[in-house]
Design a protein around this motif. Structure first.
Motif, mmCIF file in Angstrom:
data_model
loop_
_atom_site.group_PDB
_atom_site.id
_atom_site.type_symbol
_atom_site.label_atom_id
_atom_site.label_comp_id
_atom_site.label_asym_id
_atom_site.label_seq_id
_atom_site.Cartn_x
_atom_site.Cartn_y
_atom_site.Cartn_z
ATOM 1 N N MET A 14 19.999 22.282 -16.631
ATOM 2 C CA MET A 14 18.780 22.297 -15.935
ATOM 3 C C MET A 14 18.083 23.327 -15.440
ATOM 4 N N ALA A 15 19.037 24.548 -15.435
ATOM 5 C CA ALA A 15 18.502 25.841 -15.215
ATOM 6 C C ALA A 15 18.637 26.806 -16.126
ATOM 7 N N ALA A 16 19.558 26.813 -17.198
ATOM 8 C CA ALA A 16 19.620 27.814 -17.914
ATOM 9 C C ALA A 16 18.409 28.060 -18.943
ATOM 10 N N GLY A 17 17.459 27.259 -19.287
ATOM 11 C CA GLY A 17 16.367 27.788 -19.628
ATOM 12 C C GLY A 17 15.385 28.400 -18.727
ATOM 13 N N LEU A 18 15.325 28.095 -17.636
ATOM 14 C CA LEU A 18 14.490 28.839 -16.557
ATOM 15 C C LEU A 18 15.118 30.370 -16.541
ATOM 16 N N ILE A 19 16.521 30.257 -16.458
ATOM 17 C CA ILE A 19 17.331 31.604 -16.610
ATOM 18 C C ILE A 19 16.837 32.616 -17.525
ATOM 19 N N ARG A 20 16.514 32.035 -18.907
ATOM 20 C CA ARG A 20 16.128 32.811 -19.853
ATOM 21 C C ARG A 20 14.848 33.567 -19.669
ATOM 22 N N LEU A 21 13.857 32.683 -18.873
ATOM 23 C CA LEU A 21 12.461 33.494 -18.811
ATOM 24 C C LEU A 21 12.863 34.289 -17.568
ATOM 25 N N ALA B 42 12.428 25.567 -17.080
ATOM 26 C CA ALA B 42 11.531 26.061 -17.860
ATOM 27 C C ALA B 42 10.267 25.346 -18.109
ATOM 28 N N TRP B 43 10.509 23.933 -18.336
ATOM 29 C CA TRP B 43 9.308 23.168 -18.280
ATOM 30 C C TRP B 43 8.687 22.722 -16.829
ATOM 31 N N ALA B 44 9.319 23.099 -15.865
ATOM 32 C CA ALA B 44 8.755 23.258 -14.376
ATOM 33 C C ALA B 44 7.782 24.566 -14.332
ATOM 34 N N LEU B 45 8.572 25.485 -15.029
ATOM 35 C CA LEU B 45 7.576 27.028 -15.098
ATOM 36 C C LEU B 45 5.999 26.405 -15.812
ATOM 37 N N TYR B 46 6.262 25.775 -16.896
ATOM 38 C CA TYR B 46 5.178 25.537 -17.728
ATOM 39 C C TYR B 46 3.981 24.803 -16.989
ATOM 40 N N GLU B 47 4.484 23.772 -16.365
ATOM 41 C CA GLU B 47 3.802 23.032 -15.293
ATOM 42 C C GLU B 47 2.915 23.868 -14.322
ATOM 43 N N ALA B 48 3.557 24.775 -13.899
ATOM 44 C CA ALA B 48 3.123 25.641 -12.711
ATOM 45 C C ALA B 48 2.221 26.559 -13.314
ATOM 46 N N GLU C 278 15.585 36.657 -24.913
ATOM 47 C CA GLU C 278 16.392 35.616 -24.279
ATOM 48 C C GLU C 278 16.486 34.342 -24.853
ATOM 49 N N LEU C 279 17.435 33.869 -25.633
ATOM 50 C CA LEU C 279 17.578 32.757 -26.369
ATOM 51 C C LEU C 279 18.297 31.789 -25.589
ATOM 52 N N HIS C 280 17.775 30.492 -25.248
ATOM 53 C CA HIS C 280 18.712 29.295 -24.854
ATOM 54 C C HIS C 280 19.521 28.963 -25.764
ATOM 55 N N HIS D 171 10.403 43.895 -14.999
ATOM 56 C CA HIS D 171 10.449 44.430 -13.809
ATOM 57 C C HIS D 171 11.074 45.795 -13.495
ATOM 58 N N ARG D 172 12.280 45.895 -14.293
ATOM 59 C CA ARG D 172 13.000 47.001 -13.934
ATOM 60 C C ARG D 172 12.703 48.219 -15.155
ATOM 61 N N GLY D 173 11.546 47.688 -15.987
ATOM 62 C CA GLY D 173 11.206 48.672 -16.933
ATOM 63 C C GLY D 173 12.171 48.814 -18.240
ATOM 64 N N GLU D 174 13.020 47.804 -18.293
ATOM 65 C CA GLU D 174 13.961 47.805 -19.631
ATOM 66 C C GLU D 174 13.381 47.217 -20.913
ATOM 67 N N SER D 175 12.129 46.581 -20.794
ATOM 68 C CA SER D 175 11.576 46.038 -21.643
ATOM 69 C C SER D 175 9.963 46.176 -21.594
ATOM 70 N N ASP D 176 9.246 46.076 -22.829
ATOM 71 C CA ASP D 176 7.772 46.196 -22.713
ATOM 72 C C ASP D 176 7.408 44.825 -23.132
ATOM 73 N N ARG D 177 7.975 44.251 -23.997
ATOM 74 C CA ARG D 177 7.385 42.988 -24.606
ATOM 75 C C ARG D 177 8.599 42.053 -25.083
ATOM 76 N N ALA D 178 9.008 40.970 -24.458
ATOM 77 C CA ALA D 178 10.148 40.142 -24.248
ATOM 78 C C ALA D 178 9.698 38.769 -24.776
ATOM 79 N N LEU D 179 10.618 38.277 -25.407
ATOM 80 C CA LEU D 179 10.473 36.619 -25.851
ATOM 81 C C LEU D 179 11.586 35.936 -25.118
ATOM 82 N N ALA D 180 11.157 34.723 -24.526
ATOM 83 C CA ALA D 180 11.874 33.976 -23.811
ATOM 84 C C ALA D 180 11.936 32.605 -24.376
ATOM 85 N N HIS D 181 13.037 31.984 -24.397
ATOM 86 C CA HIS D 181 13.155 30.674 -25.376
ATOM 87 C C HIS D 181 14.173 29.620 -24.515
#
Length: 350
Positions: free
Chosen positions: A303-310, A86-92, A266-268, A318-328
């Motif tokens: 090391m992957a579970a947080g990225l999976i939450r995002l 998840a922190w790698a995603l932040y850097e990207a 999606e809470l880690h 993407h599937r149209g099942e959510s409009d506004r989501a929070l990931a942690h």
């Protein structure tokens, strides 16, 4: 600020052991999957960033071997964080904000099966006061759980109900390691039972980020990152209030999570007690769908579970099942470091 979205997400099937696979062999299928989903090639990616831990691999600079999964040619712009992806995603995300890239590949992986995870995670503790006592990750989580019970915030029955709900939701997740009814089990460290704790397993995940019109051309409904922030609390457990998570709340405020309601979170939370803390910090009521994927209680590849939450939150958009989501995402003992992102679909972006 540039509009940046998650346009593709892939993950492995999370398993208790993958002795027959190296980290590269475990990682390559998900890298191919996210690239195939967008039609991009490695040469089209502007920036690559990964998250992993040398302590899990048992060797220094282990992430350089995982780069074999990306490919040695052509040369790439690459970086690595020694923590959850998840922190790698932040850097990207920051890299794209600077204008130095329009697309980014982010991946993370962890093989917990070769070692003793509870002992490995003691290396996150301060080396002077807490580390020498060797309190393992479950013991520290149990201290937090007991503090919540003593404060009247939860009880053992409520914690068990969180575990039951999470494993039931995981029945719809083909990648989950545990997706069936799991009994409460025996106490590991009182008051935490087996069912209150995450499974140990191996897994990997990857996402692709893209900016603006590039994102729209790669994905029918991009998951736009409307805000993202991460904060850290004191290293010393004795100076923290374990029933609260002020760093999570501050990160959520800075990410704009409280500006409008979210429909999914999606809470880690690797331990049931940590979901109690996070729900309180984020102000999540029963109207919010929490961890529809099953969360870290169903699959917790370190090391992957947080990225999976995002990724899971983005996939629902993407599937149209959510409009506004929070990931942690979290890292460190007892929710020491916390990252919060707010994702929206195109219609919510307006």
């Amino acid at each position: 600020m540039r509009d940046v979205a998650i346009v593709a997400f892939a993950q492995t099937d999370h398993l208790r052991r993958t002795d027959e696979l190296s980290e590269v062999e475990m990682l390559m299928p998900v890298l191919h999957q996210v690239l195939d989903a967008t039609g991009l090639r490695t040469s089209d990616i502007g920036f690559t960033c990964s998250g992993s831990s040398d302590y899990l691999a048992g060797r220094a600079f282990s992430f350089t071997m995982a780069l074999d999964g990306v490919g040695a040619h052509p040369p790439i712009s690459e970086s690595h964080v020694e923590m959850d992806g998840a922190w790698a995603l932040y850097e990207a995300w920051v890299k794209i904000q600077t204008g130095e890239a329009d697309t980014a590949l982010v991946y993370a992986y962890g093989k917990s099966s070769p070692g003793q995870v509870r002992d490995v995670l003691t290396r996150q503790l301060d080396p002077y006061y807490t580390g020498p006592l060797w309190p393992d990750s479950v013991a520290l989580a149990a201290l937090q759980a007991q503090a919540l019970i003593d404060a009247g915030d939860t009880d053992e029955a409520a914690l068990a109900a969180i575990a039951v709900r999470s494993r039931a939701d995981a029945s719809d997740n083909p990648h989950a390691q545990l997706s069936w009814a799991v009994p409460a089990g025996d106490y590991l460290v009182r008051p935490l039972r087996t069912g209150d704790c995450p499974p140990i397993g191996d897994g990997a995940a990857a996402v692709i980020l893209a900016a603006g019109d590039t994102a729209r051309s790669l994905c029918a409904r991009p998951a736009w990152i409307r805000g993202i922030d991460h904060r850290i609390e004191a290293h010393g457990l004795g100076v923290r209030q374990l029933t609260e998570s002020p760093s999570t709340r501050l990160a959520a405020e800075r990410a704009g999570a409280f500006e409008r309601p979210v429909d999914t979170a999606e809470l880690h939370a690797p331990f049931t007690s940590q979901e109690v803390v996070l729900r309180k910090a984020l102000g999540l009521g029963d109207e919010v769908r929490v961890n529809p994927s099953g969360g870290a209680l169903a699959a917790n590849p370190l090391m992957a579970a947080g990225l999976i939450r995002l990724g899971e939150a983005a996939a629902r958009i993407h599937r149209g099942e959510s409009d506004r989501a929070l990931a942690h995402a979290t890292s460190g003992p007892c929710l020491q470091q916390n990252l919060v992102a707010v994702l929206e679909g195109e219609s919510a972006h307006g």
